[in-house]
Design a protein around this motif. Structure first.
Motif, short mmCIF file in Angstrom:
data_model
loop_
_atom_site.label_atom_id
_atom_site.label_comp_id
_atom_site.label_asym_id
_atom_site.label_seq_id
_atom_site.Cartn_x
_atom_site.Cartn_y
_atom_site.Cartn_z
N SER A 52 -7.55 14.71 4.52
CA SER A 52 -8.83 14.02 4.59
C SER A 52 -9.33 13.98 6.03
CB SER A 52 -8.67 12.60 4.05
OG SER A 52 -9.83 11.85 4.25
N ALA A 53 -10.64 13.83 6.17
CA ALA A 53 -11.23 13.70 7.50
C ALA A 53 -10.86 12.35 8.12
CB ALA A 53 -12.75 13.84 7.42
N ASP A 54 -10.63 11.35 7.27
CA ASP A 54 -10.24 10.01 7.73
C ASP A 54 -8.94 9.60 7.02
OD1 ASP A 54 -10.16 7.50 8.84
OD2 ASP A 54 -11.83 6.70 7.66
N PRO A 55 -7.79 9.95 7.58
CA PRO A 55 -6.52 9.63 6.93
C PRO A 55 -6.28 8.13 6.74
CG PRO A 55 -6.18 11.21 8.69
CD PRO A 55 -7.59 10.74 8.78
N ALA A 56 -6.80 7.31 7.65
CA ALA A 56 -6.61 5.86 7.52
C ALA A 56 -7.29 5.34 6.26
CB ALA A 56 -7.13 5.15 8.75
N ALA A 57 -8.46 5.86 5.96
CA ALA A 57 -9.17 5.43 4.74
C ALA A 57 -8.50 6.01 3.50
CB ALA A 57 -10.63 5.86 4.80
N ASP A 58 -8.04 7.24 3.61
CA ASP A 58 -7.39 7.91 2.49
C ASP A 58 -6.07 7.24 2.13
OD1 ASP A 58 -7.17 9.98 0.54
OD2 ASP A 58 -5.79 11.06 1.88
N CYS A 59 -5.35 6.73 3.12
CA CYS A 59 -4.03 6.14 2.92
C CYS A 59 -4.05 4.61 2.86
CB CYS A 59 -3.09 6.60 4.03
SG CYS A 59 -2.89 8.38 4.09
N GLN A 60 -5.20 4.02 2.69
CA GLN A 60 -5.32 2.56 2.71
C GLN A 60 -4.38 1.85 1.73
OE1 GLN A 60 -6.97 1.10 5.15
NE2 GLN A 60 -6.23 -0.86 4.44
N PRO A 61 -4.22 2.35 0.49
CA PRO A 61 -3.28 1.65 -0.42
C PRO A 61 -1.84 1.62 0.10
CG PRO A 61 -4.69 3.14 -1.65
CD PRO A 61 -4.94 3.41 -0.20
N THR A 62 -1.37 2.73 0.67
CA THR A 62 0.02 2.74 1.18
C THR A 62 0.14 1.91 2.45
OG1 THR A 62 -0.39 4.84 2.33
CG2 THR A 62 0.60 4.97 0.15
N ILE A 63 -0.91 1.90 3.26
CA ILE A 63 -0.91 1.07 4.46
C ILE A 63 -0.85 -0.40 4.07
CG2 ILE A 63 -2.27 0.34 6.46
CD1 ILE A 63 -3.37 3.25 6.54
N GLN A 64 -1.61 -0.77 3.06
CA GLN A 64 -1.63 -2.17 2.61
C GLN A 64 -0.28 -2.58 2.01
OE1 GLN A 64 -4.08 -4.06 3.54
NE2 GLN A 64 -2.95 -5.79 2.75
N GLN A 65 0.38 -1.67 1.30
CA GLN A 65 1.71 -1.96 0.76
C GLN A 65 2.70 -2.24 1.88
OE1 GLN A 65 2.65 1.47 -1.60
NE2 GLN A 65 1.87 0.55 -3.50
N TYR A 66 2.63 -1.43 2.93
CA TYR A 66 3.52 -1.62 4.07
C TYR A 66 3.24 -2.95 4.77
CZ TYR A 66 5.68 -0.94 8.63
OH TYR A 66 6.42 -1.10 9.77
N ARG A 67 1.97 -3.26 4.96
CA ARG A 67 1.61 -4.53 5.62
C ARG A 67 2.07 -5.73 4.80
NH1 ARG A 67 -4.47 -3.61 8.09
NH2 ARG A 67 -3.78 -2.36 9.85
N SER A 68 1.89 -5.69 3.49
CA SER A 68 2.30 -6.83 2.67
C SER A 68 3.82 -6.96 2.63
CB SER A 68 1.73 -6.72 1.26
OG SER A 68 2.23 -5.59 0.60
N CYS A 69 4.53 -5.83 2.66
CA CYS A 69 5.99 -5.88 2.72
C CYS A 69 6.45 -6.52 4.02
CB CYS A 69 6.57 -4.48 2.57
SG CYS A 69 8.37 -4.42 2.64
N MET A 70 5.88 -6.09 5.13
CA MET A 70 6.25 -6.65 6.43
C MET A 70 5.89 -8.13 6.52
SD MET A 70 7.81 -4.36 8.21
CE MET A 70 7.70 -4.77 9.93
N ALA A 71 4.76 -8.51 5.95
CA ALA A 71 4.35 -9.92 5.95
C ALA A 71 5.34 -10.76 5.15
CB ALA A 71 2.95 -10.07 5.38
N GLY A 72 5.93 -10.18 4.12
CA GLY A 72 6.94 -10.89 3.33
C GLY A 72 8.17 -11.24 4.15
#
Length: 77
Positions: A52-72
């Motif tokens: 994708s031209a914007d990998p951060a937007a394309d990978c938002q679901p996996t990024i959010q999973q990682y953030r919620s795991c770390m927040a746990g």
């Protein structure tokens, strides 16, 4: 031959003996490198191999999973 008895103090009789497994809150918290390994690897793989031209937007679901795991575990990412 005279026998002499030697009195050896036991470890339990020491007045300043501290418990070996005394832990504080900081010691029980795991290191950030040791948690959420699967989520981190999925996030990294998505970001590195995204076409994708914007990998951060394309990978938002996996990024959010990682953030919620770390927040746990009490980490802010």
């Amino acid at each position: 031959m005279a026998s002499q008895s030697v009195s050896m103090p036991s470890l339990a009789s020491k007045p300043d003996a501290k418990p070996v497994a005394a832990s504080t809150g900081a010691e029980s918290k795991p290191k950030p490198c040791c948690v959420c390994k699967d989520e981190k690897s999925k996030r990294d793989e998505c970001m590195l191999f995204s076409t994708s031209a914007d990998p951060a937007a394309d990978c938002q679901p996996t990024i959010q999973q990682y953030r919620s795991c770390m927040a746990g575990f009490g980490f802010k990412v």
